[in-house]
Scaffold this motif. Structure first.
Motif, PDB file in Angstrom:
ATOM      1  N   VAL A   1       0.574  -1.426   0.051  1.00 11.04           N
ATOM      2  CA  VAL A   1       0.081   0.218   0.187  1.00 11.04           C
ATOM      3  C   VAL A   1       0.778   1.470   0.070  1.00 11.04           C
ATOM      4  O   VAL A   1       0.379   2.504  -0.710  1.00 11.04           O
ATOM      5  N   LYS A   2       2.034   1.157   0.849  1.00 10.60           N
ATOM      6  CA  LYS A   2       2.855   2.399   0.351  1.00 10.60           C
ATOM      7  C   LYS A   2       3.218   2.374  -1.015  1.00 10.60           C
ATOM      8  O   LYS A   2       3.245   3.773  -0.950  1.00 10.60           O
ATOM      9  N   ASN A   3       3.430   1.964  -1.373  1.00  8.28           N
ATOM     10  CA  ASN A   3       4.096   2.619  -2.960  1.00  8.28           C
ATOM     11  C   ASN A   3       3.023   2.358  -3.778  1.00  8.28           C
ATOM     12  O   ASN A   3       3.962   2.493  -5.181  1.00  8.28           O
ATOM     13  N   ILE A   4       2.139   2.960  -3.706  1.00 13.20           N
ATOM     14  CA  ILE A   4       0.981   2.698  -4.204  1.00 13.20           C
ATOM     15  C   ILE A   4       1.203   4.022  -4.347  1.00 13.20           C
ATOM     16  O   ILE A   4       1.333   5.045  -3.810  1.00 13.20           O
ATOM     17  N   PRO A   5       0.763   4.635  -5.981  1.00 13.91           N
ATOM     18  CA  PRO A   5       1.179   5.817  -6.293  1.00 13.91           C
ATOM     19  C   PRO A   5       0.051   7.074  -5.817  1.00 13.91           C
ATOM     20  O   PRO A   5       0.450   8.237  -5.854  1.00 13.91           O
ATOM     21  N   ALA A   6      -0.933   6.322  -5.892  1.00 13.62           N
ATOM     22  CA  ALA A   6      -1.846   7.325  -5.315  1.00 13.62           C
ATOM     23  C   ALA A   6      -2.168   8.065  -4.057  1.00 13.62           C
ATOM     24  O   ALA A   6      -1.915   7.311  -2.923  1.00 13.62           O
TER      25      ALA A   6
ATOM     26  N   LEU B   1     -19.135   3.607   5.110  1.00 11.34           N
ATOM     27  CA  LEU B   1     -18.034   2.131   4.290  1.00 11.34           C
ATOM     28  C   LEU B   1     -19.502   1.235   3.726  1.00 11.34           C
ATOM     29  O   LEU B   1     -18.870   0.717   2.768  1.00 11.34           O
ATOM     30  N   GLU B   2     -20.392   1.616   4.050  1.00 14.85           N
ATOM     31  CA  GLU B   2     -21.848   1.254   2.845  1.00 14.85           C
ATOM     32  C   GLU B   2     -21.306   2.064   1.977  1.00 14.85           C
ATOM     33  O   GLU B   2     -20.989   0.743   0.267  1.00 14.85           O
ATOM     34  N   LYS B   3     -20.364   3.397   1.987  1.00 13.98           N
ATOM     35  CA  LYS B   3     -20.831   3.495   0.481  1.00 13.98           C
ATOM     36  C   LYS B   3     -19.567   3.577  -0.429  1.00 13.98           C
ATOM     37  O   LYS B   3     -19.238   2.980  -1.382  1.00 13.98           O
ATOM     38  N   PHE B   4     -18.065   2.945   0.291  1.00 16.24           N
ATOM     39  CA  PHE B   4     -17.268   2.519   0.477  1.00 16.24           C
ATOM     40  C   PHE B   4     -16.732   1.080  -0.691  1.00 16.24           C
ATOM     41  O   PHE B   4     -16.185   0.860  -1.491  1.00 16.24           O
ATOM     42  N   CYS B   5     -17.693   0.795   0.392  1.00 15.82           N
ATOM     43  CA  CYS B   5     -18.100  -1.012  -0.424  1.00 15.82           C
ATOM     44  C   CYS B   5     -19.346  -0.957  -1.615  1.00 15.82           C
ATOM     45  O   CYS B   5     -19.203  -2.287  -2.436  1.00 15.82           O
ATOM     46  N   SER B   6     -20.015  -0.164  -1.927  1.00 19.34           N
ATOM     47  CA  SER B   6     -20.971  -0.021  -2.943  1.00 19.34           C
ATOM     48  C   SER B   6     -20.026   0.580  -4.759  1.00 19.34           C
ATOM     49  O   SER B   6     -21.159   0.648  -5.368  1.00 19.34           O
TER      50      SER B   6
ATOM     51  N   SER C   1      -6.926   0.377  -0.912  1.00 24.81           N
ATOM     52  CA  SER C   1      -6.930   1.939  -0.409  1.00 24.81           C
ATOM     53  C   SER C   1      -7.483   2.731   0.933  1.00 24.81           C
ATOM     54  O   SER C   1      -7.422   3.448   0.693  1.00 24.81           O
ATOM     55  N   TRP C   2      -7.816   1.986   1.378  1.00 21.02           N
ATOM     56  CA  TRP C   2      -9.221   2.323   1.926  1.00 21.02           C
ATOM     57  C   TRP C   2      -8.255   3.184   3.572  1.00 21.02           C
ATOM     58  O   TRP C   2      -8.950   4.081   3.731  1.00 21.02           O
ATOM     59  N   PRO C   3      -7.135   2.980   3.456  1.00 22.68           N
ATOM     60  CA  PRO C   3      -5.854   4.464   3.794  1.00 22.68           C
ATOM     61  C   PRO C   3      -6.732   5.663   3.699  1.00 22.68           C
ATOM     62  O   PRO C   3      -6.809   6.506   4.006  1.00 22.68           O
ATOM     63  N   LEU C   4      -6.906   5.701   2.634  1.00 22.15           N
ATOM     64  CA  LEU C   4      -7.472   7.496   1.654  1.00 22.15           C
ATOM     65  C   LEU C   4      -8.449   7.520   2.179  1.00 22.15           C
ATOM     66  O   LEU C   4      -9.328   8.762   2.609  1.00 22.15           O
TER      67      LEU C   4
END
Length: 165
Positions: A1-6, A45-50, A31-34
């Motif tokens: 995750v640390k190296n994901i460019p986003a 959470l429901e929005k994130f998983c939709s 990408s959940w940390p963002l």
């Protein structure tokens, strides 16, 4: 995750949007940390998983995040119970079950707290999935026949104890 460019939500959505299927799901979930502030609320959470209409991918998303959230709130059982109570009716059972199993995956000494989650789920009538999950983990996380496994099984209501063996 640390190296994901986003580094922002918009960048993550653009990056993950280049994928489909399981790769999209993995990218989005990681990408959940963002989205940390959002996923710490039931509606967020429901929005994130939709992000997808695929029910299996949504189930995996919830499963992954139900594993993350207890750590984010320092395993505060009252906060986690309130979180599950705030979930939509459709997701409450999975919330209680996944949080309960997360406790014993983290520390074998948390068996009683895990059973406490399922007891709290009884108030909402969603305890069955929770107890079944703990019965499964009683011989998955614990060595079958061990004192820890026996303790967890004996802590479950009688109708679930046979599933431990």
């Amino acid at each position: 995750v640390k190296n994901i460019p986003a580094k922002t939500i918009a960048e993550a959505e653009k990056l993950c949007g280049a994928f489909d299927g399981e790769k999209l799901s993995s990218c989005h979930q990681e990408s959940w940390p963002l989205y940390r502030d959002q996923i710490l609320t039931p509606k967020g959470l429901e929005k994130f998983c939709s992000y997808t209409s695929d029910e299996e991918m949504q189930r995996r998303c919830y499963n992954a995040l139900f594993y993350v959230i207890p750590v984010q709130v320092n395993f505060d059982q009252a906060k986690l119970i309130a979180f599950c109570e705030g979930m939509s009716v459709k997701k409450r059972a999975q919330c209680f079950a996944n949080f309960a199993s997360r406790f014993i995956e983290t520390d074998y000494q948390f068996a009683d707290a895990s059973v406490g989650f399922c007891k709290a789920a009884e108030r909402l009538g969603v305890q069955d999935e929770c107890y079944k999950e703990l019965a499964f983990y009683a011989t998955f996380n614990y060595r079958p026949g061990s004192p820890e496994s026996a303790h967890l099984c004996q802590s479950l209501p009688e109708q679930y104890q046979a599933q431990c063996q």
